[in-house]
Motif scaffolding. Structure first.
Motif, PDB file in Angstrom:
ATOM      1  N   GLN A  17     -10.266  -9.866  -3.083  1.00  0.00           N
ATOM      2  CA  GLN A  17     -11.718  -9.787  -3.417  1.00  0.00           C
ATOM      3  C   GLN A  17     -12.690  -8.967  -2.624  1.00  0.00           C
ATOM      4  N   PRO A  18     -12.771  -9.097  -1.203  1.00  0.00           N
ATOM      5  CA  PRO A  18     -13.203  -8.382  -0.298  1.00  0.00           C
ATOM      6  C   PRO A  18     -12.991  -6.896  -0.316  1.00  0.00           C
ATOM      7  N   ARG A  71      -6.145   2.067   1.143  1.00  0.00           N
ATOM      8  CA  ARG A  71      -5.197   1.887   2.412  1.00  0.00           C
ATOM      9  C   ARG A  71      -5.288   0.438   3.051  1.00  0.00           C
ATOM     10  N   ASP A  72      -6.306  -0.057   3.214  1.00  0.00           N
ATOM     11  CA  ASP A  72      -6.648  -1.210   4.008  1.00  0.00           C
ATOM     12  C   ASP A  72      -6.080  -2.311   3.198  1.00  0.00           C
ATOM     13  N   HIS A  73      -6.558  -2.096   1.892  1.00  0.00           N
ATOM     14  CA  HIS A  73      -6.285  -3.250   0.863  1.00  0.00           C
ATOM     15  C   HIS A  73      -4.827  -3.560   0.663  1.00  0.00           C
ATOM     16  N   ILE A  74      -3.915  -2.288   0.638  1.00  0.00           N
ATOM     17  CA  ILE A  74      -2.887  -2.363   0.201  1.00  0.00           C
ATOM     18  C   ILE A  74      -1.969  -2.995   1.672  1.00  0.00           C
ATOM     19  N   GLN A 125       0.810  -7.202   4.768  1.00  0.00           N
ATOM     20  CA  GLN A 125       1.061  -8.025   5.678  1.00  0.00           C
ATOM     21  C   GLN A 125       0.954  -9.411   5.657  1.00  0.00           C
ATOM     22  N   ALA A 126       0.014  -9.986   4.554  1.00  0.00           N
ATOM     23  CA  ALA A 126      -0.420 -11.134   4.433  1.00  0.00           C
ATOM     24  C   ALA A 126       0.936 -11.810   3.593  1.00  0.00           C
ATOM     25  N   MET A 127       2.002 -10.922   3.021  1.00  0.00           N
ATOM     26  CA  MET A 127       3.102 -11.493   2.363  1.00  0.00           C
ATOM     27  C   MET A 127       4.212 -11.380   3.170  1.00  0.00           C
ATOM     28  N   MET A 128       4.156 -11.150   4.735  1.00  0.00           N
ATOM     29  CA  MET A 128       5.317 -11.104   5.654  1.00  0.00           C
ATOM     30  C   MET A 128       5.396 -12.068   6.618  1.00  0.00           C
ATOM     31  N   PRO A 129       6.547 -12.232   7.134  1.00  0.00           N
ATOM     32  CA  PRO A 129       6.834 -13.359   8.032  1.00  0.00           C
ATOM     33  C   PRO A 129       5.757 -13.268   9.365  1.00  0.00           C
TER      34      PRO A 129
END
Length: 237
Positions: free
Chosen positions: A174-175, A197-200, A205-209
Motif C-alpha cells: 500500500q505505501p 526499486r524500493d517496492h520490489i 526482504q520481507a519474504m526472506m529469513p
C-alpha cells in the motif's frame, strides 16, 4: 454439478494455502489427499483438483515415492528474480512516466483503491496478484517496449508463485504503490523508478529469513549499486 465441484476445489485450495502461509504446514510436510478429504467431509476429486492448483502455484511438489509435500523457497532464485525485476521494472517506469495520460493515472488510482480494500477481506491471497499486476502493468505498458514487457510479465509470474507462500496482508504494497502513484502524478520518472526499486526490494526482504543478507557481488547487490549510481547522475534534459 461442475460449478459446485469447482467451488469445493476452490475452498480446499484456500484452506490448504492458508495452512501453508501461516506455517501450520511447513516445507517438506506431506499432504495426504485421502486424509484431507476425510477431514473436510469431501470426496477426493476436489482435493485432487486443489492439489494440482497448489502444484501449479509452486506451493507443493509432487514427488516420486513420497507423494505431495509442501514446497520450500529457493532463496537464491528468489533473489535473482528480485534483481531482474528491479533492473527491468525501473527501466520500464523511467520510459513510461513521460507518456502517461490522465486516464492511466486514474486507472492506477482505482486499482490501488481496489487492492487496498481487497487486503481487508477474506480473499486477499486470491485477489492480490491480479490487482497488483494490473496496477503495475498500467504503468509499464506506456513504456511502449514489447520485448521489455514480455520479460517483465514472465518475471511477474515467477514472483507471484513465490509471493503465494506469504500472508500478503502483512506486506508493504500500500505505501509503496502510493509513492509510485505520487511520482506518476508529478510526472517524475526518476522518483517513480526509485519508488519501484524500493517496492520490489522491500517486498523481497520481507519474504526472506531474518538472518538473510545480500552478498556483495551478487546479482541483487550489483543491480542496487547500478541503480544508486544512475540516480546520482545529472539529468540529460
Amino acid at each position: 454439478m461442475a460449478s459446485i465441484q469447482r467451488r469445493a476445489a476452490d475452498l480446499v485450495f484456500e484452506h490448504l494455502q492458508e495452512r501453508i502461509v501461516s506455517g501450520e504446514l511447513a516445507p517438506g510436510d506431506k499432504l495426504d489427499p485421502t486424509e484431507i478429504a476425510a477431514d473436510l467431509g469431501l470426496s477426493r476429486t476436489p482435493v485432487r483438483e486443489a492439489i494440482l492448483r497448489l502444484d501449479s502455484e509452486g506451493l507443493v511438489n509432487r514427488l516420486p515415492y513420497r507423494g505431495v509435500v509442501v514446497a520450500g523457497i529457493d532463496l537464491r532464485v528468489a533473489e535473482e528474480i528480485a534483481a531482474l525485476r528491479i533492473h527491468m521494472e525501473t527501466l520500464a517506469a523511467t520510459l513510461a512516466v513521460p507518456r502517461l495520460s490522465e486516464q492511466d493515472i486514474a486507472d492506477m488510482r482505482e486499482t490501488h483503491t481496489q487492492l487496498t480494500e481487497s487486503l481487508k477481506g477474506d480473499y486477499a491471497q486470491r485477489e492480490f496478484n491480479e490487482l497488483n499486476r494490473r496496477f503495475h502493468m498500467t504503468l509499464y505498458r506506456r513504456a511502449d517496449n514489447a520485448a521489455l514487457l514480455r520479460v517483465i510479465e514472465n518475471l511477474a509470474s515467477q514472483a507471484e508463485r513465490i509471493r503465494m507462500h506469504f500472508d500478503l496482508r502483512q506486506g508493504p504494497a500500500q505505501p509503496h504503490h502510493e509513492a509510485i502513484l505520487r511520482a506518476c502524478e508529478e510526472r517524475d520518472a526518476a522518483a517513480a523508478a526509485a519508488a519501484t526499486r524500493d517496492h520490489i526490494l522491500t517486498a523481497h526482504q520481507a519474504m526472506m529469513p531474518d538472518d538473510h543478507r545480500i552478498e556483495p557481488g551478487s546479482s541483487l547487490a550489483t543491480v542496487l549499486a547500478v541503480a544508486d549510481h544512475v540516480q546520482g547522475l545529472p539529468s540529460c534534459t
